[in-house]
Design an enzyme around this catalytic site. Structure first.
Site, short mmCIF file in Angstrom:
data_model
loop_
_atom_site.label_atom_id
_atom_site.label_comp_id
_atom_site.label_asym_id
_atom_site.label_seq_id
_atom_site.Cartn_x
_atom_site.Cartn_y
_atom_site.Cartn_z
N GLU A 172 -88.03 5.75 -19.52
CA GLU A 172 -88.50 6.50 -20.69
C GLU A 172 -87.50 7.58 -21.06
O GLU A 172 -86.71 8.02 -20.25
CB GLU A 172 -89.87 7.12 -20.42
CG GLU A 172 -90.11 7.68 -19.03
CD GLU A 172 -89.18 8.79 -18.60
OE1 GLU A 172 -88.89 9.68 -19.43
OE2 GLU A 172 -88.73 8.78 -17.44
N GLU A 315 -85.66 7.77 -17.04
CA GLU A 315 -84.88 6.67 -17.65
C GLU A 315 -85.04 5.34 -16.92
O GLU A 315 -84.49 4.34 -17.34
CB GLU A 315 -83.37 7.00 -17.68
CG GLU A 315 -82.98 8.27 -18.37
CD GLU A 315 -81.47 8.54 -18.29
OE1 GLU A 315 -80.71 7.68 -17.77
OE2 GLU A 315 -81.05 9.62 -18.74
#
Length: 346
Positions: A172, A315
């Site tokens: 994310e 991430e």
């Protein structure tokens, strides 16, 4: 398609797991001497239904979205960093790019709710809205938008699985999303916000206290229903959190292992579990984040992380770093000799 009504996740294959457990005991090593690798191999067999499971190639989907709560000063970075980091992903310069290349992963970047438009041929644009609302003053999104975000995630998960990936890693990008995730976790667990909220991207301790107060106010004002994951998402959630949860449901439906990243990803995992309890059987926690709420979230899933390196980037980076451990478990099964085949006394 309404995900909460249509997803049917199969039971894991315990019988194949037991067969693999017995086979592992015939390999040329003392029983149990490869520790958690042995349990991982059994878990992967149960998930996939295969005696010799494979996890390559992995797939990584990074969902990006903005958060209206950032106007309350809860992050060390301004909101525009979300779109700037998305461009960094698309140009191959972020940690998740480096680690995805290292493990040979298929990588997809999805704009599910960035507050600005990004023009790049490599970006998958599935924008639900331009960032969530400031959930101190209004719901983060509508109930319908929360459902749409789950469905986008599910569709993206299915899409990358159809490209042949054998393990799914979710990531994310969204400035403010540790605040969002902390609010969801506080609502789900009933725990005091003070035991959940951390420094996120690196805010000083006085701003951590402010962040706690913001979340407490938001939970009082919004009153999210802890028994309704869609209501949770709509009241205090994030579009990228919903996207990751939807992709997890797709992976479990297709018997694909889910390697869960850090704090925000684990909150998405809890949302997915609230939609379908069986989905957690397909999850493996990649690492333990230094974010204080992560330990609570992991415990709510009933899991134990593979590594603890003091990571807090997001991430999908921690899960990508942990991925070779899953590979090692599968290679142990495929390439080690048995006592009989090697002519070694047992």
């Amino acid at each position: 398609m309404i995900i909460t009504q249509s997803v049917s996740i199969p039971e894991i294959d315990k019988r194949t797991g037991e067969i693999v457990r017995g086979y592992i005991d015939t390999l040329t090593k003392p029983p149990g001497s490869l520790g958690r690798l042995e349990e991982l191999a059994i878990k992967l067999a149960e998930i996939t239904g295969q005696r010799f499971p494979t996890v390559t190639p992995p797939g990584v989907i990074v969902f990006a979205a903005d958060h209206g709560i950032t106007v309350e000063g809860v992050s060390a970075f301004p909101q525009e960093v979300t779109s700037q980091m998305v461009r960094n992903f698309l140009n191959g310069g972020a940690a998740i790019n480096a680690f995805s290349r290292q493990i040979g992963a298929k990588l997809s970047i999805v704009d599910i709710g960035v507050a600005s438009n990004i023009d790049h041929t490599g970006l998958v644009i599935k924008k639900i809205r331009y960032g969530t609302g400031n959930f101190c003053n209004e719901d983060a999104m509508s109930y319908s938008e929360a459902e749409q975000a789950l469905e986008v995630g599910y569709t993206q998960g299915e899409g990358i699985i159809k490209q042949g990936v054998k393990c799914l890693i979710l990531g994310e990008m969204g400035i403010g999303n540790t605040t969002t995730s902390s609010a969801i976790l506080a609502a789900l667990s009933g725990k005091d916000v003070r035991h959940i909220v951390g420094q996120g991207t690196g805010i000083p301790m006085e701003r951590v206290l402010h962040k706690q107060h913001v979340i407490e106010k938001a939970l009082y004002e919004r009153k999210p229903n802890a028994n309704n994951p869609i209501d949770l998402l709509s009241k205090v959630g994030g579009l990228e959190v919903a996207g990751m949860a939807g992709a997890m449901l797709a992976a479990a439906q297709h018997r694909i292992p889910i390697l869960v990243d850090g704090f925000i990803c684990t909150i998405a995992a809890l949302i997915a579990k609230a939609i379908s309890g069986q989905v957690s059987e397909y999850m493996i926690i990649g690492h333990r984040s230094v974010e204080p709420g992560h330990e609570l979230a992991i415990n709510l899933l009933g899991k134990s992380p593979l590594i603890d390196l003091g990571l807090r980037l997001g991430e999908g980076s921690g899960a990508a770093v942990a991925f070779p451990i899953l590979q090692s478990a599968t290679i142990m099964l495929k390439e080690m000799a048995t006592f009989t085949s090697a002519g070694v006394s047992n």
